[in-house]
Enzyme design. Structure first.
Site, PDB file in Angstrom:
ATOM      1  N   HIS A 188     -35.008  23.346  23.252  1.00 21.89           N
ATOM      2  CA  HIS A 188     -33.926  23.003  24.171  1.00 21.89           C
ATOM      3  C   HIS A 188     -34.284  21.875  25.125  1.00 21.89           C
ATOM      4  CE1 HIS A 188     -30.447  25.365  23.146  1.00 21.89           C
ATOM      5  NE2 HIS A 188     -31.346  26.069  22.474  1.00 21.89           N
ATOM      6  N   ARG A 295     -22.341  25.534  25.706  1.00 22.10           N
ATOM      7  CA  ARG A 295     -23.346  26.603  25.567  1.00 22.10           C
ATOM      8  C   ARG A 295     -23.280  27.497  26.807  1.00 22.10           C
ATOM      9  NH1 ARG A 295     -26.414  22.316  22.715  1.00 22.10           N
ATOM     10  NH2 ARG A 295     -27.234  23.226  20.795  1.00 22.10           N
ATOM     11  N   ARG A 331     -18.555  28.585  23.539  1.00 22.18           N
ATOM     12  CA  ARG A 331     -19.305  29.517  22.696  1.00 22.18           C
ATOM     13  C   ARG A 331     -19.703  30.707  23.554  1.00 22.18           C
ATOM     14  NH1 ARG A 331     -24.903  27.921  20.043  1.00 22.18           N
ATOM     15  NH2 ARG A 331     -25.672  27.901  22.169  1.00 22.18           N
ATOM     16  N   GLU A 430     -24.238  29.504  11.024  1.00 24.89           N
ATOM     17  CA  GLU A 430     -25.632  29.125  11.268  1.00 24.89           C
ATOM     18  C   GLU A 430     -26.603  30.080  10.600  1.00 24.89           C
ATOM     19  OE1 GLU A 430     -26.288  28.776  15.505  1.00 24.89           O
ATOM     20  OE2 GLU A 430     -25.151  30.566  15.958  1.00 24.89           O
ATOM     21  N   ASN A 453     -28.965  23.597  13.680  1.00 20.53           N
ATOM     22  CA  ASN A 453     -30.320  23.869  14.181  1.00 20.53           C
ATOM     23  C   ASN A 453     -30.797  25.220  13.648  1.00 20.53           C
ATOM     24  OD1 ASN A 453     -29.656  21.648  15.706  1.00 20.53           O
ATOM     25  ND2 ASN A 453     -29.199  22.808  17.546  1.00 20.53           N
ATOM     26  N   ASP A 454     -29.949  26.231  13.816  1.00 22.97           N
ATOM     27  CA  ASP A 454     -30.339  27.554  13.322  1.00 22.97           C
ATOM     28  C   ASP A 454     -30.185  27.647  11.809  1.00 22.97           C
ATOM     29  OD1 ASP A 454     -31.349  29.130  15.435  1.00 22.97           O
ATOM     30  OD2 ASP A 454     -29.370  29.082  16.357  1.00 22.97           O
ATOM     31  N   ARG A 464     -37.746  26.990  14.499  1.00 21.75           N
ATOM     32  CA  ARG A 464     -37.405  25.697  15.099  1.00 21.75           C
ATOM     33  C   ARG A 464     -38.225  25.393  16.350  1.00 21.75           C
ATOM     34  NH1 ARG A 464     -31.298  26.943  17.480  1.00 21.75           N
ATOM     35  NH2 ARG A 464     -31.666  25.310  18.984  1.00 21.75           N
ATOM     36  N   CYS A 501     -21.777  21.263  15.039  1.00 17.35           N
ATOM     37  CA  CYS A 501     -22.183  21.098  16.444  1.00 17.35           C
ATOM     38  C   CYS A 501     -23.695  21.150  16.615  1.00 17.35           C
ATOM     39  CB  CYS A 501     -21.491  22.118  17.334  1.00 17.35           C
ATOM     40  SG  CYS A 501     -21.945  23.815  16.959  1.00 17.35           S
TER      41      CYS A 501
HETATM   42  C1  PEP Z   1     -27.329  25.401  16.362  1.00 12.95           C
HETATM   43  O1  PEP Z   1     -27.998  26.408  16.090  1.00 12.95           O
HETATM   44  O2  PEP Z   1     -27.253  24.398  15.641  1.00 12.95           O
HETATM   45  C2  PEP Z   1     -26.552  25.360  17.630  1.00 12.95           C
HETATM   46  C3  PEP Z   1     -25.664  24.418  17.849  1.00 12.95           C
HETATM   47  O3  PEP Z   1     -26.799  26.301  18.570  1.00 12.95           O
HETATM   48  P1  PEP Z   1     -28.136  26.370  19.459  1.00 12.95           P
HETATM   49  O4  PEP Z   1     -28.908  25.099  19.245  1.00 12.95           O
HETATM   50  O5  PEP Z   1     -27.691  26.544  20.876  1.00 12.95           O
HETATM   51  O6  PEP Z   1     -28.815  27.569  18.910  1.00 12.95           O
HETATM   52 MG    MG Z   2     -27.689  28.243  17.161  1.00 14.78          MG
END
Ligand code: PEP
Ligand code: MG
Length: 546
Positions: A188, A295, A331, A430, A453-454, A464, A501
């Site tokens: 993050h 978020r 979200r 995800e 990302n997930d 990650r 996203c």
């Molecule tokens: C993701 O997982 O791609 C996402 C947008 O959510 P976060 O990065 O907050 O887990």
């Molecule tokens: Mg995510």
């Protein structure tokens, strides 16, 4: 001049002074002292410092989140001055003949235990506050500061690594760039850097020594290098590059107000990802068509206790009103894994990314979920809000969520409170499970938004957060790319729209491919909107359709 190298996670060049970020946690040693009166005086002085800090935080919070959100800092001032706490710490100094740090840490521990074992939930909730004020007093005793950024001018923040709960407390106007010794490209910290469009480098071995504080440095996010005390030649060359970058930004400015339409007439929505209301300025400045990912868990991370319905309502309403009718996708809270808030008292898990997180918490703690849903629904009367649910793996979850939303709507109806009765409901795709059942899921919702990302983490079985795996983490992996195509096709087959996203949505080398796949929306850090618009305007999609 010393040069350190790491991995760049956002491009650009920052020139400014270094600020070595100190972690809040203290390791406290028990030291025997002769002069207990002097220790008590040190403790009294530290209390004064803590109170001054809390007063300043109160003022800042009033401006940023309003009176009710700031109250916590008033409550903390009272706790620092609490007679029982002071008596206990002073008596430990006196009777054991020990240093103030040890006495405060002991008292903090005892009070924490006492509160966390209490029957009433309210008092159990205060345990986290005890921990917080204890750390604050300990910081004051050691002169370490409150862990924030102590500077009048914007600085380059250098840290070992930064947790979301730490970045949320930082004064974003004071940050030119992030450099972390650890941290992964998908953490993050790097998402925050992208949101702020500032250069950031991770895995960079800058020594976290006090001596570097205030030294001039250059962070070059294009080459992944930090130049500490740069020589004249480098400084001049980098200053020239900064001017050139400014020039490029000016050219992009000219794209503001234009539609996101390809040469052959295909449209795509370009929305922004945000973490809190402070990002709203960037959303407007970069001409986003809406917010594709708010978020909301950052509201929870920035708080010492569950944010109330009214506190959340005020925030969601502000976002909806600021966007003035443009879409805002909120979200629901995605806490757990790397995003931890103490007061949730989540169990320690072997494998938190695969543990009790996100929608799983909401479905097991429906009262927390319903509070958030009520706040969002109430705010939906003030703009165009959609709700999106993270980490979905099954149809059963989606059906249960819809039942809970219906229950909350019925409660609002009974109370005569207005909200958008046709509010859009969507889910994040995800997990590989969600991809595989995308057809069934698409029948239940209005939209999909892919959390790449997930999705990448779970598909490639790569944590990650784990920096040492960055070389294996291939965001363009064919498995992920094929899934992206499956997702958008499934959505369209059932009349739902689909967006991306996750960070991959902002990958300029893939914009044309996403257009060709037929994505309806990309939600990216605000600073990426105009560069993507430029590509969209220059693309003939038919050339890329396979
Ligand atoms: C993701 O997982 O791609 C996402 C947008 O959510 P976060 O990065 O907050 O887990
Ligand atoms: Mg995510």
């Amino acid at each position: 001049m010393v040069i350190y190298e790491g991995k760049a996670v956002f491009e650009g060049i920052a020139i400014g002074k270094l600020n070595i970020y100190q972690k809040k946690e203290q390791s406290v040693k028990r030291v025997k002292v002769d002069d207990t009166e002097a220790e008590k005086k040190r403790y009294a002085d530290a209390r004064e410092v803590a109170i001054d800090e809390l007063k300043a935080l109160y003022e800042k919070a009033v401006k940023e989140v309003g009176e009710s959100g700031a109250e916590i800092f008033e409550a903390h001032q009272l706790m620092v001055d609490d007679e029982d706490y002071i008596e206990s710490a002073e008596s430990i100094i006196e009777t054991e003949g020990v240093n103030a740090e040890y006495a405060v840490a002991q008292t903090g521990d005892n009070f924490y235990k006492m509160f966390s074992e209490m029957e009433e939930e309210y008092f159990r909730g205060r345990a986290a506050d005890i921990k917080d004020i204890t750390e604050r007093i300990l910081n004051a005793l050691s002169g370490a500061g409150s862990g924030g950024i102590v500077s009048d001018e914007p600085v380059i923040v250098v840290a070992d690594d930064l947790a979301p709960s730490e970045t949320v407390q930082m004064d974003k106007d004071k940050i030119l760039s992030f450099v972390t010794v650890h941290g992964s490209a998908n953490s993050h910290t790097s998402i925050l850097a992208k949101t702020m469009s500032i250069p950031a480098i991770i895995g960079c071995p800058v020594p976290l020594s006090e001596e570097l504080n205030g030294k001039l440095a250059i962070v070059d996010g294009n080459e992944g290098k930090v130049y500490v005390e740069p020589d004249e030649e480098i400084l001049a060359a980098k200053k020239k590059l900064v001017l050139e970058e400014d020039e490029k930004k000016k050219l992009l400015e000219e794209l503001k107000g234009k539609d996101n339409v390809t040469l052959d007439g295909q449209k795509i929505n370009l929305y922004a990802n945000i973490g809190n209301t402070k990002d709203l300025g960037l959303v407007l400045k970069n001409d986003a068509g809406g917010i594709g990912l708010f978020r909301s868990e950052f509201i929870y991370l920035g708080s010492d206790d569950y944010p109330t319905e009214d506190e959340q309502f005020a925030i969601y309403k502000q976002v909806a009103q600021t966007l003035a009718g443009k879409k805002v996708i909120i979200r629901t809270l995605d806490i757990g894994a790397d995003k931890q808030a103490d007061y949730f008292k989540l169990p320690k898990e072997e494998n938190p990314a695969m543990g009790l997180r996100a929608i799983r918490i909401c479905l097991t703690r429906p009262e927390v979920f319903k509070t958030q849903l009520r706040a969002i629904l109430r705010a939906s009367a003030f703009g165009k809000i959609s709700i999106m649910f993270p980490m979905i793996i099954s149809l059963g979850e989606v059906k249960r969520i819809k039942e809970i939303v219906a229950e909350v709507k019925a409660e609002l109806d009974a109370d005569g409170i207005s909200y958008d009765k046709d509010i859009e409901l969507g889910i994040m795709i995800e997990t590989p499970a969600a991809v595989m059942i995308a057809d069934e899921l698409a029948k239940e919702v209005d939209f999909f938004s892919v959390g790449t990302n997930d999705l990448t983490q779970y598909t490639l079985a790569i944590d990650r957060q784990n920096q040492s795996l960055d070389e294996f983490y291939d965001p363009h992996h064919p498995a992920v790319m094929r899934m992206l195509k499956m997702i958008v096709d499934a959505a369209h087959r059932h009349g739902a729209w689909a967006g991306i996203c996750g960070e991959l949505g902002a990958d300029l080398s893939l914009t044309k491919e996403f257009l060709a796949m037929g994505y309806d929306e990309l939600s990216v850090s605000p600073g990426r909107i105009l560069p993507i618009r430029k590509i969209v305007l220059e693309t003939n999609v038919s050339e890329y359709k396979g």
